[in-house]
Design an enzyme around this catalytic site. Structure first.
Site, PDB file in Angstrom:
ATOM      1  N   GLU A   1     -18.580   9.780 -32.197  1.00 62.35           N
ATOM      2  CA  GLU A   1     -17.694   9.766 -33.361  1.00 62.35           C
ATOM      3  C   GLU A   1     -16.516  10.716 -33.186  1.00 62.35           C
ATOM      4  O   GLU A   1     -15.910  11.158 -34.164  1.00 62.35           O
ATOM      5  CB  GLU A   1     -18.478  10.141 -34.623  1.00 62.35           C
ATOM      6  CG  GLU A   1     -19.074  11.534 -34.620  1.00 62.35           C
ATOM      7  CD  GLU A   1     -20.452  11.616 -33.977  1.00 62.35           C
ATOM      8  OE1 GLU A   1     -21.200  12.547 -34.305  1.00 62.35           O
ATOM      9  OE2 GLU A   1     -20.792  10.762 -33.146  1.00 62.35           O
TER      10      GLU A   1
ATOM     11  N   HIS B   1     -26.513   0.542 -37.204  1.00 63.19           N
ATOM     12  CA  HIS B   1     -25.445   0.789 -36.230  1.00 63.19           C
ATOM     13  C   HIS B   1     -24.263  -0.168 -36.393  1.00 63.19           C
ATOM     14  O   HIS B   1     -23.125   0.195 -36.066  1.00 63.19           O
ATOM     15  CB  HIS B   1     -26.009   0.693 -34.808  1.00 63.19           C
ATOM     16  CG  HIS B   1     -26.901   1.837 -34.453  1.00 63.19           C
ATOM     17  ND1 HIS B   1     -26.421   3.054 -34.043  1.00 63.19           N
ATOM     18  CD2 HIS B   1     -28.255   1.959 -34.483  1.00 63.19           C
ATOM     19  CE1 HIS B   1     -27.427   3.879 -33.811  1.00 63.19           C
ATOM     20  NE2 HIS B   1     -28.560   3.238 -34.072  1.00 63.19           N
TER      21      HIS B   1
ATOM     22  N   ASP C   1     -13.506  14.888 -35.336  1.00 68.06           N
ATOM     23  CA  ASP C   1     -14.916  14.524 -35.307  1.00 68.06           C
ATOM     24  C   ASP C   1     -15.350  14.079 -36.701  1.00 68.06           C
ATOM     25  O   ASP C   1     -15.128  14.794 -37.689  1.00 68.06           O
ATOM     26  CB  ASP C   1     -15.773  15.699 -34.837  1.00 68.06           C
ATOM     27  CG  ASP C   1     -17.204  15.279 -34.540  1.00 68.06           C
ATOM     28  OD1 ASP C   1     -17.434  14.760 -33.430  1.00 68.06           O
ATOM     29  OD2 ASP C   1     -18.072  15.474 -35.406  1.00 68.06           O
TER      30      ASP C   1
ATOM     31  N   ASP D   1     -20.471   0.974 -36.683  1.00 62.25           N
ATOM     32  CA  ASP D   1     -19.332   0.470 -35.908  1.00 62.25           C
ATOM     33  C   ASP D   1     -18.151   0.125 -36.811  1.00 62.25           C
ATOM     34  O   ASP D   1     -16.989   0.360 -36.463  1.00 62.25           O
ATOM     35  CB  ASP D   1     -19.746  -0.767 -35.111  1.00 62.25           C
ATOM     36  CG  ASP D   1     -20.726  -0.446 -33.984  1.00 62.25           C
ATOM     37  OD1 ASP D   1     -20.872   0.756 -33.667  1.00 62.25           O
ATOM     38  OD2 ASP D   1     -21.328  -1.380 -33.444  1.00 62.25           O
TER      39      ASP D   1
ATOM     40  N   ASN E   1     -25.365   5.831 -39.637  1.00 65.05           N
ATOM     41  CA  ASN E   1     -26.197   4.969 -38.794  1.00 65.05           C
ATOM     42  C   ASN E   1     -27.638   4.915 -39.303  1.00 65.05           C
ATOM     43  O   ASN E   1     -28.261   3.846 -39.329  1.00 65.05           O
ATOM     44  CB  ASN E   1     -26.174   5.469 -37.347  1.00 65.05           C
ATOM     45  CG  ASN E   1     -24.885   5.109 -36.624  1.00 65.05           C
ATOM     46  OD1 ASN E   1     -24.229   4.129 -36.960  1.00 65.05           O
ATOM     47  ND2 ASN E   1     -24.504   5.916 -35.649  1.00 65.05           N
TER      48      ASN E   1
END
Length: 424
Positions: free
Chosen positions: A311, A281, A268, A285, A276
């Site tokens: 994530e 965003h 994680d 990505d 973000n």
């Protein structure tokens, strides 16, 4: 990469010029070249919808089924006519398939260049290996066709692989040459091209027999590419959660048959929401893709890496080697953690280029002794609990279940003792 493209395209341009200067073919060669060009165009027109769909879904792995026409041209035609046929077929492909699918022109020019050089290589093999007046229908003819096909595939694949390697020095063999399925499709197309060349020596009308198998193969390849696209996460290129679960279940059954343990990691990305919120965003990505690449690079080619939404990533490691699998799994997880810790992800912002650094990842793992009562869901649950222990220890940490899991013990895992930052 620019140098690699320039060299290949310059060689192809030189080939076109030299063959044009020496252009003095017979009337029958011109007519046969025109036949192959027309049938290649007809093939594209009949399958335009399929080809455009393949172009959209198969960006990274796209097998060109026009090989059937270009390889037949390489075997049967003099260089000048074969070159002209390839240029006609691929110019038509650009306007009917590549351009509508919004692919850059330079990629199409490079692809056309590799095909021109592959066609010339195959023709040279036929010219030197086949005796004057030799029929392709005999055993010697089969050997010549096989050698020509090998030359065609080698030149085409090597040039594409060189360009990919120049663009990405860390590219894997599957990135350079495609997966086994891609290779087999290329082999099948070359075989169809060889059979077309052989039948055209008997009658030109036999060219019509090539359409049913190539169109069926084309649709079969589209179905496979659609299935691959559906099982691949668009942002990271990893397996989707559903696809990973299916593949992991298969690995579990295989491990049971072989009585071999396997390992599982749940990873994680720490504080990903901050990325973000701070950079947007699109930057998030880019970070996800970079972390996915780091995870993939630190595991073996047969390990299953998937994205479990958000994530979170998951890795299944079948047949983890070593007498101490817990230590081996910890080593893999630590490699991933350190690799992510050193990532520097470039992004574009309104104020100019920027790099996102200081990333970290938490990992939880479990070693599984395959038994009938153990399911993937149970193993995931255990590894997830180990992950929460890593996050509870301050994040940027690795926690591995302290014993191999066998079905009845999965509900009472003994996590390894927590380590301090200095110990890590």
């Amino acid at each position: 990469m620019i140098a690699a493209l320039t060299i290949v395209e310059s060689c192809a341009a030189g080939l076109v010029v030299t063959t044009a200067i020496a252009f003095d073919p017979s009337a029958s060669a011109v007519l046969l070249g025109l036949l192959l060009a027309v049938t290649g165009i007809a093939h594209t027109e009949i399958a335009t919808g399929v080809e455009r769909a393949r172009r959209r879904v198969g960006e990274k792995s796209y097998t060109d089924l026009s090989t059937i026409w270009t390889f037949a041209a390489a075997v049967l035609l003099p260089p000048a006519v074969a070159t002209a046929a390839v240029v006609v077929i691929y110019t038509h492909l650009w306007f009917r398939v590549w351009k509508p699918a919004r692919f850059p022109l330079y990629r199409h020019v490079f692809t056309t260049s590799t095909v021109l050089l592959a066609v010339r290589a195959a023709h040279e093999i036929v010219l030197r290996a086949a005796a004057p007046g030799m029929s392709l229908a005999g055993l010697a003819g089969l050997a010549v066709l096989l050698l020509a096909a090998a030359a065609y595939a080698t030149v085409n694949s090597a040039l594409i692989a060189a360009a990919v390697a120049a663009n990405d020095p860390q590219a894997r063999p599957t990135d350079l040459f495609g997966h086994l399925d891609d290779i087999m499709v290329e082999v099948a197309t070359l075989c169809l091209g060889a059979m077309l060349a052989l039948t055209l020596t008997i009658s030109w009308w036999f060219v019509l027999l090539a359409f049913p198998p190539i169109l069926v193969l084309q649709r079969a390849v589209l179905v496979r590419e659609l299935a691959a696209a559906a099982s691949t996460d668009g942002k990271t290129g990893l397996l989707t959660a559903a696809a990973w679960n299916v593949r992991a279940g298969q690995e579990l059954r295989r491990a049971r048959r072989g009585s071999t343990p396997f390992a599982l990691l749940v990873l994680d990305l720490d504080h990903f929401k901050n990325v973000n919120d701070t950079h947007g965003h699109l930057a998030g990505d880019r970070v996800l893709a970079a972390v996915a690449g780091a995870v993939r690079d630190e595991v073996r080619g047969n390990d299953l890496v998937g994205r479990f939404g958000g994530e979170e990533f998951v890795v299944l490691l079948p047949g983890l080697p070593g007498d101490h699998p817990v230590g081996g799994l910890r080593m893999v997880a630590e490699r991933i953690r350190i690799r992510v810790e050193h990532l520097d992800v470039p992004i574009e912002t309104p104020d100019g280029p920027l790099s996102i650094a200081n990333l970290s990842i938490s990992a939880g793992g479990a070693i599984v002794t395959p038994e009938a009562s153990t399911t993937i869901e149970q193993v995931l649950s255990l590894a997830d609990r180990a992950l929460y222990a890593a996050k509870g220890a301050g994040r940027n940490a690795v926690r591995i279940a302290g014993h191999p899991v066998a079905g009845p013990r999965i509900d009472s895992p003994a996590l390894e003792p927590e380590r301090s930052a200095e110990d890590r």
